[in-house]
Scaffold this motif. Structure first.
Motif, PDB file in Angstrom:
ATOM      1  N   PRO A 185     100.643  -0.353  21.375  1.00 11.58           N
ATOM      2  CA  PRO A 185     100.451  -1.717  21.888  1.00 11.58           C
ATOM      3  C   PRO A 185      99.259  -2.437  21.244  1.00 11.58           C
ATOM      4  O   PRO A 185      99.328  -3.644  20.974  1.00 11.58           O
ATOM      5  CB  PRO A 185     100.230  -1.497  23.386  1.00 11.58           C
ATOM      6  CG  PRO A 185     100.953  -0.222  23.685  1.00 11.58           C
ATOM      7  CD  PRO A 185     100.717   0.634  22.470  1.00 11.58           C
ATOM      8  N   ALA A 186      98.174  -1.693  20.988  1.00 10.00           N
ATOM      9  CA  ALA A 186      97.010  -2.315  20.345  1.00 10.00           C
ATOM     10  C   ALA A 186      97.322  -2.685  18.901  1.00 10.00           C
ATOM     11  O   ALA A 186      96.919  -3.760  18.418  1.00 10.00           O
ATOM     12  CB  ALA A 186      95.814  -1.371  20.395  1.00 10.00           C
ATOM     13  N   TYR A 187      98.034  -1.832  18.195  1.00  9.99           N
ATOM     14  CA  TYR A 187      98.384  -2.127  16.809  1.00  9.99           C
ATOM     15  C   TYR A 187      99.332  -3.323  16.725  1.00  9.99           C
ATOM     16  O   TYR A 187      99.197  -4.174  15.841  1.00  9.99           O
ATOM     17  CB  TYR A 187      99.014  -0.907  16.147  1.00  9.99           C
ATOM     18  CG  TYR A 187      98.115   0.308  16.105  1.00  9.99           C
ATOM     19  CD1 TYR A 187      96.733   0.178  16.010  1.00  9.99           C
ATOM     20  CD2 TYR A 187      98.650   1.590  16.171  1.00  9.99           C
ATOM     21  CE1 TYR A 187      95.910   1.295  15.977  1.00  9.99           C
ATOM     22  CE2 TYR A 187      97.830   2.711  16.127  1.00  9.99           C
ATOM     23  CZ  TYR A 187      96.466   2.554  16.039  1.00  9.99           C
ATOM     24  OH  TYR A 187      95.652   3.665  16.006  1.00  9.99           O
ATOM     25  N   ASP A 188     100.280  -3.401  17.647  1.00  6.46           N
ATOM     26  CA  ASP A 188     101.195  -4.542  17.645  1.00  6.46           C
ATOM     27  C   ASP A 188     100.446  -5.843  17.930  1.00  6.46           C
ATOM     28  O   ASP A 188     100.735  -6.884  17.327  1.00  6.46           O
ATOM     29  CB  ASP A 188     102.307  -4.333  18.677  1.00  6.46           C
ATOM     30  CG  ASP A 188     103.314  -3.272  18.246  1.00  6.46           C
ATOM     31  OD1 ASP A 188     103.327  -2.930  17.040  1.00  6.46           O
ATOM     32  OD2 ASP A 188     104.076  -2.793  19.100  1.00  6.46           O
ATOM     33  N   ALA A 189      99.473  -5.789  18.835  1.00  4.25           N
ATOM     34  CA  ALA A 189      98.674  -6.982  19.126  1.00  4.25           C
ATOM     35  C   ALA A 189      97.862  -7.397  17.908  1.00  4.25           C
ATOM     36  O   ALA A 189      97.722  -8.588  17.606  1.00  4.25           O
ATOM     37  CB  ALA A 189      97.744  -6.713  20.315  1.00  4.25           C
ATOM     38  N   LEU A 190      97.324  -6.412  17.184  1.00  2.00           N
ATOM     39  CA  LEU A 190      96.540  -6.700  15.979  1.00  2.00           C
ATOM     40  C   LEU A 190      97.414  -7.352  14.917  1.00  2.00           C
ATOM     41  O   LEU A 190      97.046  -8.368  14.316  1.00  2.00           O
ATOM     42  CB  LEU A 190      95.920  -5.406  15.458  1.00  2.00           C
ATOM     43  CG  LEU A 190      95.056  -5.489  14.202  1.00  2.00           C
ATOM     44  CD1 LEU A 190      93.828  -6.347  14.446  1.00  2.00           C
ATOM     45  CD2 LEU A 190      94.637  -4.086  13.756  1.00  2.00           C
ATOM     46  N   LEU A 191      98.600  -6.796  14.693  1.00  2.00           N
ATOM     47  CA  LEU A 191      99.482  -7.326  13.659  1.00  2.00           C
ATOM     48  C   LEU A 191     100.069  -8.680  14.045  1.00  2.00           C
ATOM     49  O   LEU A 191     100.445  -9.461  13.163  1.00  2.00           O
ATOM     50  CB  LEU A 191     100.599  -6.321  13.373  1.00  2.00           C
ATOM     51  CG  LEU A 191     100.140  -4.986  12.778  1.00  2.00           C
ATOM     52  CD1 LEU A 191     101.309  -4.037  12.619  1.00  2.00           C
ATOM     53  CD2 LEU A 191      99.432  -5.185  11.448  1.00  2.00           C
ATOM     54  N   SER A 192     100.122  -8.963  15.326  1.00  3.72           N
ATOM     55  CA  SER A 192     100.644 -10.266  15.750  1.00  3.72           C
ATOM     56  C   SER A 192      99.713 -11.399  15.352  1.00  3.72           C
ATOM     57  O   SER A 192     100.116 -12.566  15.343  1.00  3.72           O
ATOM     58  CB  SER A 192     100.869 -10.289  17.264  1.00  3.72           C
ATOM     59  OG  SER A 192      99.628 -10.325  17.967  1.00  3.72           O
ATOM     60  N   CYS A 193      98.462 -11.069  15.002  1.00  2.94           N
ATOM     61  CA  CYS A 193      97.521 -12.093  14.531  1.00  2.94           C
ATOM     62  C   CYS A 193      97.832 -12.550  13.116  1.00  2.94           C
ATOM     63  O   CYS A 193      97.305 -13.571  12.669  1.00  2.94           O
ATOM     64  CB  CYS A 193      96.094 -11.562  14.568  1.00  2.94           C
ATOM     65  SG  CYS A 193      95.422 -11.338  16.211  1.00  2.94           S
ATOM     66  N   LEU A 194      98.627 -11.784  12.396  1.00  2.00           N
ATOM     67  CA  LEU A 194      98.942 -12.129  11.021  1.00  2.00           C
ATOM     68  C   LEU A 194     100.066 -13.160  11.004  1.00  2.00           C
ATOM     69  O   LEU A 194     101.043 -13.057  11.750  1.00  2.00           O
ATOM     70  CB  LEU A 194      99.379 -10.892  10.249  1.00  2.00           C
ATOM     71  CG  LEU A 194      98.399  -9.712  10.270  1.00  2.00           C
ATOM     72  CD1 LEU A 194      98.984  -8.548   9.495  1.00  2.00           C
ATOM     73  CD2 LEU A 194      97.050 -10.101   9.710  1.00  2.00           C
ATOM     74  N   SER A 195      99.939 -14.141  10.154  1.00  2.00           N
ATOM     75  CA  SER A 195     100.988 -15.160  10.031  1.00  2.00           C
ATOM     76  C   SER A 195     102.265 -14.570   9.471  1.00  2.00           C
ATOM     77  O   SER A 195     103.362 -15.030   9.738  1.00  2.00           O
ATOM     78  CB  SER A 195     100.526 -16.318   9.142  1.00  2.00           C
ATOM     79  OG  SER A 195     100.181 -15.838   7.850  1.00  2.00           O
ATOM     80  N   GLU A 196     102.093 -13.487   8.673  1.00  2.00           N
ATOM     81  CA  GLU A 196     103.268 -12.835   8.107  1.00  2.00           C
ATOM     82  C   GLU A 196     102.912 -11.395   7.838  1.00  2.00           C
ATOM     83  O   GLU A 196     101.857 -11.086   7.300  1.00  2.00           O
ATOM     84  CB  GLU A 196     103.662 -13.525   6.778  1.00  2.00           C
ATOM     85  CG  GLU A 196     104.881 -12.923   6.106  1.00  2.00           C
ATOM     86  CD  GLU A 196     105.249 -13.676   4.853  1.00  2.00           C
ATOM     87  OE1 GLU A 196     105.885 -13.080   3.990  1.00  2.00           O
ATOM     88  OE2 GLU A 196     104.882 -14.850   4.753  1.00  2.00           O
ATOM     89  N   PHE A 197     103.765 -10.509   8.268  1.00  2.00           N
ATOM     90  CA  PHE A 197     103.552  -9.098   8.008  1.00  2.00           C
ATOM     91  C   PHE A 197     104.816  -8.521   7.402  1.00  2.00           C
ATOM     92  O   PHE A 197     105.883  -8.591   8.007  1.00  2.00           O
ATOM     93  CB  PHE A 197     103.219  -8.348   9.289  1.00  2.00           C
ATOM     94  CG  PHE A 197     102.926  -6.869   9.065  1.00  2.00           C
ATOM     95  CD1 PHE A 197     101.833  -6.482   8.312  1.00  2.00           C
ATOM     96  CD2 PHE A 197     103.748  -5.901   9.586  1.00  2.00           C
ATOM     97  CE1 PHE A 197     101.566  -5.156   8.079  1.00  2.00           C
ATOM     98  CE2 PHE A 197     103.490  -4.564   9.363  1.00  2.00           C
ATOM     99  CZ  PHE A 197     102.392  -4.188   8.621  1.00  2.00           C
ATOM    100  N   PRO A 198     104.782  -7.994   6.180  1.00  2.00           N
ATOM    101  CA  PRO A 198     105.987  -7.489   5.525  1.00  2.00           C
ATOM    102  C   PRO A 198     106.572  -6.320   6.272  1.00  2.00           C
ATOM    103  O   PRO A 198     105.888  -5.642   7.045  1.00  2.00           O
ATOM    104  CB  PRO A 198     105.478  -7.076   4.139  1.00  2.00           C
ATOM    105  CG  PRO A 198     104.014  -6.851   4.304  1.00  2.00           C
ATOM    106  CD  PRO A 198     103.561  -7.803   5.364  1.00  2.00           C
ATOM    107  N   ASP A 199     107.830  -6.084   6.052  1.00  2.00           N
ATOM    108  CA  ASP A 199     108.524  -4.982   6.712  1.00  2.00           C
ATOM    109  C   ASP A 199     107.804  -3.676   6.454  1.00  2.00           C
ATOM    110  O   ASP A 199     107.422  -3.363   5.325  1.00  2.00           O
ATOM    111  CB  ASP A 199     109.965  -4.862   6.209  1.00  2.00           C
ATOM    112  CG  ASP A 199     110.810  -6.063   6.611  1.00  2.00           C
ATOM    113  OD1 ASP A 199     110.432  -6.717   7.597  1.00  2.00           O
ATOM    114  OD2 ASP A 199     111.831  -6.322   5.947  1.00  2.00           O
TER     115      ASP A 199
END
Length: 271
Positions: A256-270
């Protein structure tokens, strides 16, 4: 994608455990530009490295092992400082009244504090015959400008060359590399991770230091996060010793913490 993991506590914040799980979660390469350990308090770790004629810490070893590819700790950690406790009154070469620096490894070069006695194990195991020796703060400042800053610029360039990186800070320093601006930041402490957008965190660092060019001292995490609200604060469950040493187990527990961190990125590749 450049992610920064910083710690709210000076020690034992859980940065490295969080970082190795994040490497597993994202497939990124881990970096720890600056690190250090103590000849007394981390003696087993020091002996492990020094006995092989090397100087690095457990954090860099864990990050290197968790990164995809084959990396030695020195590949991702260009500057490592070995400390020793300094009981009694007075301050050491760096103005600390609780510990003294013994030896720095800067890339493949060693810098020795000539005002203290270097422990026998370190003297006999490390290649110190050609080391740079310093015995005053002005002299050490000059060496740091010639060696340390150059090494840190080099690792900053290496980080920029990779598509996915996780940079772990040290102690409670807010940013270990100026000019290597993260896309998102996790500030970790026992029990929680606070998530910040990289641009807002960078601006808060500038304010905390007095401006983009004015600050001379390293910004500390508490001074920075007092200026901004996190995007999210995520609870981190306690992990047993076996889980903490297993990147896959950490990645699962902290997802859950990692998903929250990555949600800050405008784009995250697969992934």
């Amino acid at each position: 994608m450049n992610l920064l993991v910083a710690g709210a506590d000076r020690v034992d914040a859980g940065k490295t455990t969080f970082s190795v799980g994040l490497l597993e979660h994202t497939g990124a390469i881990g970096f720890k530009p600056r690190a250090g350990n103590d000849h007394w308090f981390h003696h087993d770790d020091v002996r492990h490295a020094v006995s092989a004629g090397r100087l690095y810490g457990k954090d860099a070893r864990r990050l290197a092992a968790a990164s995809p590819g084959a990396y030695d700790p020195e590949d991702i950690n260009p500057v490592h400082r070995l400390w020793t406790p300094s009981p009694g009154s007075g301050t050491g070469l760096l103005g600390r009244d609780d510990r003294q620096f013994l030896v720095d490894r800067v890339g493949e070069t060693y810098v020795v504090n000539d005002t203290v006695t270097i422990p026998l194990l370190v003297r006999e195991s490390l290649p110190l015959s050609e080391a740079v020796r310093v015995d005053s703060l002005p002299e050490f400042n000059d060496v740091m400008e010639r060696l340390h800053l150059v090494a840190l610029e080099g690792i900053k360039d290496r980080i920029a060359d990779h598509d996915r990186t996780v940079v772990e800070s040290y102690g409670n320093v807010a940013r270990p590399l100026r000019g290597a601006d993260p896309d998102a930041v996790a500030v970790v402490e026992p029990g929680r991770a606070r998530i910040y957008r990289g641009e807002r965190y960078r601006k808060a660092c500038q304010v905390a230091s007095g401006g983009p060019e004015e600050g001379q001292l390293e910004e500390r995490v508490p001074s920075v996060v007092d200026l901004i609200d996190p995007v999210e604060a995520v609870t981190l469950p306690a992990l047993g010793s076996a889980a903490r040493t297993d990147p896959a187990a950490v990645a699962d527990a902290y997802e859950p913490a990692y998903d929250a961190l990555l949600s800050c990125l405008s784009e995250f590749p697969d992934r």
